[in-house]
Each structure stands twice: as C-alpha cells, then as structure tokens.
Scaffold this active site. Structure first.
Site, PDB file in Angstrom:
ATOM      1  N   ARG A   1       0.866  -1.171   0.000  1.00  0.00           N
ATOM      2  CA  ARG A   1       0.000   0.000   0.000  1.00  0.00           C
ATOM      3  C   ARG A   1       0.909   1.228   0.000  1.00  0.00           C
ATOM      4  NH1 ARG A   1      -2.051  -3.605   3.937  1.00  0.00           N
ATOM      5  NH2 ARG A   1      -4.192  -4.278   3.514  1.00  0.00           N
TER       6      ARG A   1
ATOM      7  N   LYS B   1      -1.732  -0.752   7.675  1.00  0.00           N
ATOM      8  CA  LYS B   1      -3.136  -0.953   8.028  1.00  0.00           C
ATOM      9  C   LYS B   1      -3.321  -1.967   9.158  1.00  0.00           C
ATOM     10  CE  LYS B   1      -7.545  -1.529   5.666  1.00  0.00           C
ATOM     11  NZ  LYS B   1      -8.193  -1.787   4.378  1.00  0.00           N
TER      12      LYS B   1
ATOM     13  N   HIS C   1      -2.642   2.282  -6.025  1.00  0.00           N
ATOM     14  CA  HIS C   1      -3.333   1.063  -5.616  1.00  0.00           C
ATOM     15  C   HIS C   1      -3.509   0.079  -6.776  1.00  0.00           C
ATOM     16  CE1 HIS C   1      -5.206  -0.821  -2.166  1.00  0.00           C
ATOM     17  NE2 HIS C   1      -6.195  -1.235  -2.936  1.00  0.00           N
TER      18      HIS C   1
ATOM     19  N   HIS D   1      -3.492  -9.159   4.133  1.00  0.00           N
ATOM     20  CA  HIS D   1      -4.919  -9.245   4.415  1.00  0.00           C
ATOM     21  C   HIS D   1      -5.161 -10.226   5.558  1.00  0.00           C
ATOM     22  CE1 HIS D   1      -6.028  -7.807   0.111  1.00  0.00           C
ATOM     23  NE2 HIS D   1      -5.967  -6.801   0.960  1.00  0.00           N
TER      24      HIS D   1
ATOM     25  N   TYR E   1      -8.770  -8.435  -5.399  1.00  0.00           N
ATOM     26  CA  TYR E   1      -7.518  -7.969  -5.968  1.00  0.00           C
ATOM     27  C   TYR E   1      -7.053  -8.829  -7.138  1.00  0.00           C
ATOM     28  CZ  TYR E   1      -6.724  -4.733  -2.137  1.00  0.00           C
ATOM     29  OH  TYR E   1      -6.830  -3.689  -1.259  1.00  0.00           O
TER      30      TYR E   1
END
Length: 200
Positions: free
Chosen positions: A23, A67, A141, A167, A176
């Site tokens: 990211r 994240k 992205h 993830h 994705y």
C-alpha cells in the site's frame, strides 16, 4: 511508467508497489531497518531467508501507517533489489537525506531529506501517467491489484496472496485478483480434458 521515471527513487517506488504489492502508506512508512535485501539476514537478527522487506505498523511523522497491527515480511526479487541499490546511490548524494531513517524521502524539493507523505505518491503517479501518455491515469493502488493478479497467474493460491498483501483473510484478497484471460482459457481446457474420463 518506468520509462517515464526521471529518477532512481521514482523507479524504485514504481517497482516497490508493482513487485511487492505494498500500500502507499506502507511504502512511505518504511524505515531503513525494514529492508533486508541480503541472502542471509541472520546477521541482522532475522530468520527469514532471502531478500525481503518488513512492513511494520508505526506512528510516523509523515502520517503513514500500515493498516494491520501485525507486521509481515514480503519476499522481493532481484529487480527490486537492483532498483533499491540505484536509489541508495542517488539518495546518498542528498546530504539532508543521509541521516533520515525513512526509506523514501524528499530528494528534489523542500524539505529535503524529509519523509515523503502518502499523498506524494498520488502526485508522482499522476505525473508519470501524463508523461507516459496514458489516457487513464494509473493510481498507486492499481499496482497492488496488478501484483496480486501476477502472483495468481504465476500459480500463487489465495492464502499466499493474502499473506503477501497483508490481508487478515483470504476472502479480502479475492477482489484484488484479476486472472489473465489466457489463464482462464487454460482452466476451461483443463476441465474439458478431464470431462470425458469422468463421463466415460
């Protein structure tokens, strides 16, 4: 887009997102200690084999943060290691950048040596898209999506892709993955080759 880059730093950024699937905040939040671009990182106190980088959640001055709370290691290939080596030579030529612990820093506009904020990657990709003559601009992205699709086309399964992308569950990675049309055709042909045996 790589041909549109005018610096080793910008080439490294493009390859970092395209070949490691990071990211934008993960990329600009990386510290130099997160880069283990060596065959054996045990001397660094790391047991992960081969060249890799670590994505670590921190409270960064530039507003970047990973994240997920847990860190992850992402294997990297020779192209990314080579791009990093070229970038480090360019980075070390900027006196203000030498003492920064951040990997990605301002080299060409003030404040020199300061960590790049996440939004600067959007600006960079807008410039690169225009220089490359792309009618539809490429956003950072999109390279993450491309990485996931390339990994799937190369044979990676969904749980591997989820780990690489950071993830929490494999289901998050499904959006994705955009399979190559030829891979879809091959899948149908493999099913067709099995059908007579099952029906016979």
């Amino acid at each position: 887009m790589l041909r549109a880059c005018r610096s080793a730093r910008d080439r490294f950024i493009v390859l970092l997102l395209a070949r490691a699937g990071l990211r934008r905040s993960e990329a600009v939040g990386m510290r130099r200690e997160d880069i283990h671009f060596v065959l054996d990182a045990s001397v660094l106190g790391c047991r992960i084999p081969g060249s890799h980088l670590h994505v670590v959640r921190r409270d960064n001055d530039n507003g970047a943060w990973a994240k997920l709370k847990h860190s992850r290691a992402v294997p990297v290939d020779f192209l990314l290691v080579q791009a990093y080596d070229q970038y480090i030579v360019e980075r070390d030529a900027c006196r203000e950048a030498r003492n920064s612990d951040f990997v990605l820093v301002n080299l060409f506009r003030p404040p020199l040596g300061a960590p790049m904020p996440p939004g600067s990657l959007n600006d960079l990709f807008d410039r690169l898209s225009r220089r490359a003559g792309l009618t539809d601009g490429v956003h950072p992205h999109a390279l993450r999506h491309g990485f996931a699709s390339n990994a799937a086309d190369a044979g990676a399964v969904l749980d591997e892709i989820a780990d690489l992308l950071g993830h929490a569950s494999a289901s998050s990675s499904q959006v994705y993955v955009h399979p190559d049309p030829q891979r879809l055709r091959s899948a149908v042909e493999r099913v067709g080759a099995l059908a007579p045996r099952r029906n016979g």
